[in-house]
Design a protein around this motif. Structure first.
Motif, PDB file in Angstrom:
ATOM      1  N   VAL A  46       0.826  -1.206   0.000  1.00 60.16           N
ATOM      2  CA  VAL A  46       0.000   0.000   0.000  1.00 60.16           C
ATOM      3  C   VAL A  46       0.865   1.263   0.000  1.00 60.16           C
ATOM      4  O   VAL A  46       0.467   2.288  -0.574  1.00 60.16           O
ATOM      5  CB  VAL A  46      -1.016  -0.017   1.158  1.00 60.16           C
ATOM      6  N   GLN A  57      -0.974   7.224   2.991  1.00 58.19           N
ATOM      7  CA  GLN A  57      -1.238   5.796   3.131  1.00 58.19           C
ATOM      8  C   GLN A  57      -2.705   5.514   3.448  1.00 58.19           C
ATOM      9  O   GLN A  57      -3.292   4.575   2.931  1.00 58.19           O
ATOM     10  CB  GLN A  57      -0.350   5.199   4.211  1.00 58.19           C
ATOM     11  N   SER A  61      -5.107   3.203   1.261  1.00 57.71           N
ATOM     12  CA  SER A  61      -5.769   2.046   1.876  1.00 57.71           C
ATOM     13  C   SER A  61      -7.274   2.072   1.622  1.00 57.71           C
ATOM     14  O   SER A  61      -7.892   1.036   1.350  1.00 57.71           O
ATOM     15  CB  SER A  61      -5.494   2.001   3.376  1.00 57.71           C
TER      16      SER A  61
END
Length: 102
Positions: A46, A57, A61
């Motif tokens: 990711v 991030q 996600s």
């Protein structure tokens, strides 16, 4: 796969998610191996996806969760890494369903 075309189309209704799916078609070209993880055999972290998209991030996600829920990617874990792989069968089924429906 029990295809939910509406869910798949909603997942694809975002340019970042389409970019990720497109890049995952040839992961070695778009993602470098990280921490001994092969992007083709193991999947893409990711963090690499976040770098590709220029997002944090958490946002990456969220994008990947939407693609996973639609069945367009699969997810696995290796140690601390969450890895995603494009689900070729599902992508093919979605493309075929679009052609059939339209």
């Amino acid at each position: 796969m029990n295809l939910d075309l509406d869910l798949a189309l909603k997942a694809l209704d975002n340019p970042h998610r389409r970019t990720v799916l497109s890049a995952m078609r040839d992961p070695r070209r778009h993602f470098k191996p990280a921490a001994g993880i092969d992007p083709v055999a193991d999947g893409v972290c990711v963090l690499q996806i976040a770098d590709l998209l220029g997002v944090n991030q958490s946002t990456a996600s969220t994008y990947m969760s939407i693609l996973r829920d639609a069945g367009l990617v699969s997810v696995s874990r290796i140690g601390k890494y969450t890895l995603y792989k494009r689900n070729e069968q599902s992508v093919t089924e979605v493309a075929a369903a679009i052609v059939r429906e339209l």
